[in-house]
Design a protein around this motif. Structure first.
Motif, PDB file in Angstrom:
ATOM      1  N   ILE A 159      15.395  -6.760   6.013  1.00 32.28           N
ATOM      2  CA  ILE A 159      14.614  -5.566   5.686  1.00 32.28           C
ATOM      3  C   ILE A 159      13.716  -5.774   4.469  1.00 32.28           C
ATOM      4  O   ILE A 159      12.583  -5.307   4.437  1.00 32.28           O
ATOM      5  CB  ILE A 159      15.547  -4.340   5.474  1.00 32.28           C
ATOM      6  CG1 ILE A 159      14.735  -3.039   5.473  1.00 32.28           C
ATOM      7  CG2 ILE A 159      16.350  -4.460   4.195  1.00 32.28           C
ATOM      8  CD1 ILE A 159      14.216  -2.629   6.796  1.00 32.28           C
ATOM      9  N   THR A 160      14.195  -6.483   3.443  1.00 32.26           N
ATOM     10  CA  THR A 160      13.390  -6.661   2.234  1.00 32.26           C
ATOM     11  C   THR A 160      12.202  -7.588   2.483  1.00 32.26           C
ATOM     12  O   THR A 160      11.087  -7.307   2.023  1.00 32.26           O
ATOM     13  CB  THR A 160      14.242  -7.203   1.078  1.00 32.26           C
ATOM     14  OG1 THR A 160      14.908  -8.409   1.478  1.00 32.26           O
ATOM     15  CG2 THR A 160      15.280  -6.195   0.639  1.00 32.26           C
TER      16      THR A 160
ATOM     17  N   GLN B 251       9.667  -5.662   4.804  1.00 37.55           N
ATOM     18  CA  GLN B 251       8.970  -4.572   4.131  1.00 37.55           C
ATOM     19  C   GLN B 251       7.978  -5.101   3.101  1.00 37.55           C
ATOM     20  O   GLN B 251       6.876  -4.564   2.954  1.00 37.55           O
ATOM     21  CB  GLN B 251       9.975  -3.631   3.469  1.00 37.55           C
ATOM     22  CG  GLN B 251       9.419  -2.260   3.155  1.00 37.55           C
ATOM     23  CD  GLN B 251       8.960  -1.516   4.398  1.00 37.55           C
ATOM     24  OE1 GLN B 251       9.364  -1.812   5.509  1.00 37.55           O
ATOM     25  NE2 GLN B 251       8.099  -0.532   4.203  1.00 37.55           N
TER      26      GLN B 251
ATOM     27  N   ALA C 156       3.122   1.823   4.536  1.00 32.72           N
ATOM     28  CA  ALA C 156       4.225   0.870   4.612  1.00 32.72           C
ATOM     29  C   ALA C 156       5.537   1.566   4.949  1.00 32.72           C
ATOM     30  O   ALA C 156       6.378   1.019   5.672  1.00 32.72           O
ATOM     31  CB  ALA C 156       4.348   0.106   3.292  1.00 32.72           C
ATOM     32  N   MET C 157       5.720   2.777   4.429  1.00 31.22           N
ATOM     33  CA  MET C 157       6.944   3.520   4.697  1.00 31.22           C
ATOM     34  C   MET C 157       7.053   3.945   6.151  1.00 31.22           C
ATOM     35  O   MET C 157       8.159   4.114   6.674  1.00 31.22           O
ATOM     36  CB  MET C 157       7.039   4.740   3.790  1.00 31.22           C
ATOM     37  CG  MET C 157       7.478   4.425   2.364  1.00 31.22           C
ATOM     38  SD  MET C 157       9.118   3.667   2.288  1.00 31.22           S
ATOM     39  CE  MET C 157      10.140   5.004   2.911  1.00 31.22           C
TER      40      MET C 157
ATOM     41  N   GLY D  48       8.556   1.065   7.611  1.00 30.68           N
ATOM     42  CA  GLY D  48       9.908   0.958   7.084  1.00 30.68           C
ATOM     43  C   GLY D  48      10.879   1.911   7.754  1.00 30.68           C
ATOM     44  O   GLY D  48      12.029   1.546   8.031  1.00 30.68           O
TER      45      GLY D  48
ATOM     46  N   HIS E 228      11.809   0.584  11.052  1.00 32.59           N
ATOM     47  CA  HIS E 228      12.706  -0.562  10.881  1.00 32.59           C
ATOM     48  C   HIS E 228      14.127  -0.103  10.563  1.00 32.59           C
ATOM     49  O   HIS E 228      15.101  -0.637  11.086  1.00 32.59           O
ATOM     50  CB  HIS E 228      12.164  -1.450   9.758  1.00 32.59           C
ATOM     51  CG  HIS E 228      12.618  -2.871   9.881  1.00 32.59           C
ATOM     52  ND1 HIS E 228      12.144  -3.874   9.075  1.00 32.59           N
ATOM     53  CD2 HIS E 228      13.511  -3.456  10.714  1.00 32.59           C
ATOM     54  CE1 HIS E 228      12.727  -5.016   9.401  1.00 32.59           C
ATOM     55  NE2 HIS E 228      13.563  -4.792  10.394  1.00 32.59           N
TER      56      HIS E 228
ATOM     57  N   VAL F 225      14.496   0.022   1.619  1.00 34.22           N
ATOM     58  CA  VAL F 225      13.132   0.243   2.131  1.00 34.22           C
ATOM     59  C   VAL F 225      12.206   0.851   1.075  1.00 34.22           C
ATOM     60  O   VAL F 225      11.166   0.265   0.747  1.00 34.22           O
ATOM     61  CB  VAL F 225      13.168   1.103   3.412  1.00 34.22           C
ATOM     62  CG1 VAL F 225      11.752   1.512   3.809  1.00 34.22           C
ATOM     63  CG2 VAL F 225      13.819   0.328   4.539  1.00 34.22           C
TER      64      VAL F 225
ATOM     65  N   THR G 295      11.889  -1.700  -1.972  1.00 32.03           N
ATOM     66  CA  THR G 295      11.027  -2.855  -1.716  1.00 32.03           C
ATOM     67  C   THR G 295       9.567  -2.443  -1.627  1.00 32.03           C
ATOM     68  O   THR G 295       8.688  -3.126  -2.160  1.00 32.03           O
ATOM     69  CB  THR G 295      11.438  -3.550  -0.397  1.00 32.03           C
ATOM     70  OG1 THR G 295      12.829  -3.834  -0.430  1.00 32.03           O
ATOM     71  CG2 THR G 295      10.660  -4.829  -0.199  1.00 32.03           C
ATOM     72  N   THR G 296       9.318  -1.327  -0.963  1.00 35.30           N
ATOM     73  CA  THR G 296       7.940  -0.838  -0.828  1.00 35.30           C
ATOM     74  C   THR G 296       7.334  -0.538  -2.184  1.00 35.30           C
ATOM     75  O   THR G 296       6.192  -0.927  -2.477  1.00 35.30           O
ATOM     76  CB  THR G 296       7.910   0.425   0.045  1.00 35.30           C
ATOM     77  OG1 THR G 296       8.545   0.158   1.301  1.00 35.30           O
ATOM     78  CG2 THR G 296       6.481   0.876   0.297  1.00 35.30           C
TER      79      THR G 296
END
Length: 256
Positions: A140-141, A144, A167-168, A171, A174, A232, A235-236
């Motif tokens: 996930i990291t 993202q 991006a979210m 995310g 995901h 999520v 990282t974003t």
């Protein structure tokens, strides 16, 4: 060996150099587990700290091997470390609150006899939760962080707010997929246990659900999923800050 060979060829054919480096990273992970984690836990050392240090070593080496030494990877690695710390804290609080002692499996029962009696079974449970969460957090990291850098590369004039929002969206999709994957992975690995509980009509459901075998899996799943969800936005946010502070970090097709 045949199946492993097919897997290796497929990974290299699709991933090319990245695929080859990911296989090297996988070999490194197994080496750390076999030569570092297992012997130290068997000698009676704290499984939590051993597993946590192994997670940090595995994550650092595998991420840089698979994805290169770049700010995108730096962001993913930092997010992974913070999320993993959150998983550890959640798991410790949950295990202590549920008063689990790590005896939820037949294997753990046998470990309390003979030379392995020195092992801290509760710590072993927590260490297993951390190692299990590592693979999902890695996914996930990295994904993202890559999303943020790609969106920024496609539209260099994009604002921080819009970049975060776009991006979210990815995310959230995901997260929805991975949470379901995580739960199904744990259920699939314990199908025999679920069948036994289903067939046992003499035990009330509330008793079965509160047995250590079931509670361990519930905590394992929820702790890992919580770390995944928190990773999520974390990282974003870090990736957006990075591309705005260091715009030269953005690359298109491997070039700045």
């Amino acid at each position: 060996l045949v199946l492993l060979s097919i897997f290796a060829v497929a990974v290299i054919a699709v991933g090319r150099w990245q695929g080859l480096f990911s296989l090297i990273g996988m070999a490194f992970s197994l080496t750390v587990l076999v030569l570092y984690v297992v012997p130290r836990i068997l000698s009676g050392e704290n499984p939590i700290w051993i597993s946590l240090s192994a997670c940090f070593a595995i994550a650092t080496v595998t991420l840089y091997l698979s994805h290169g030494f770049s700010k995108k990877t730096h962001v993913a690695l930092l997010s992974l470390f913070i999320s993993l710390a959150g998983v550890a804290l959640t798991a410790i609080l949950a295990v202590e609150s549920a008063q689990l002692v790590g005896m939820g499996s037949e294997e753990a029962f046998f470990l309390q006899y003979g030379p392995t009696a020195v092992i801290n079974l509760q710590g072993l449970l927590l260490g297993g939760i951390l190692l299990g969460a590592l693979g999902v957090l890695d996914d996930i990291t990295v994904a993202q962080s890559a999303v943020v850098f790609q969106i920024a590369a496609a539209k260099r004039t994009i604002s921080s707010k819009e970049l975060f929002s776009r991006a979210m969206v990815v995310g959230r999709d995901h997260v929805a997929s991975l949470v379901n994957t995580l739960i199904l992975a744990y259920v699939g690995a314990n199908m025999a246990l679920f069948l036994l509980f289903y067939l046992n009509e003499q035990t009330p459901q509330w008793v079965a659900l509160n047995s250590e075998m079931i509670v361990e899996e519930i905590i394992r799943t929820i702790a890992g999923s919580l770390g995944l969800v928190l990773a999520v936005p974390l990282t974003t946010s870090l990736a957006v800050l990075t591309v705005k502070k260091w715009p030269d970090a953005i690359k298109i097709n491997g070039k700045k």
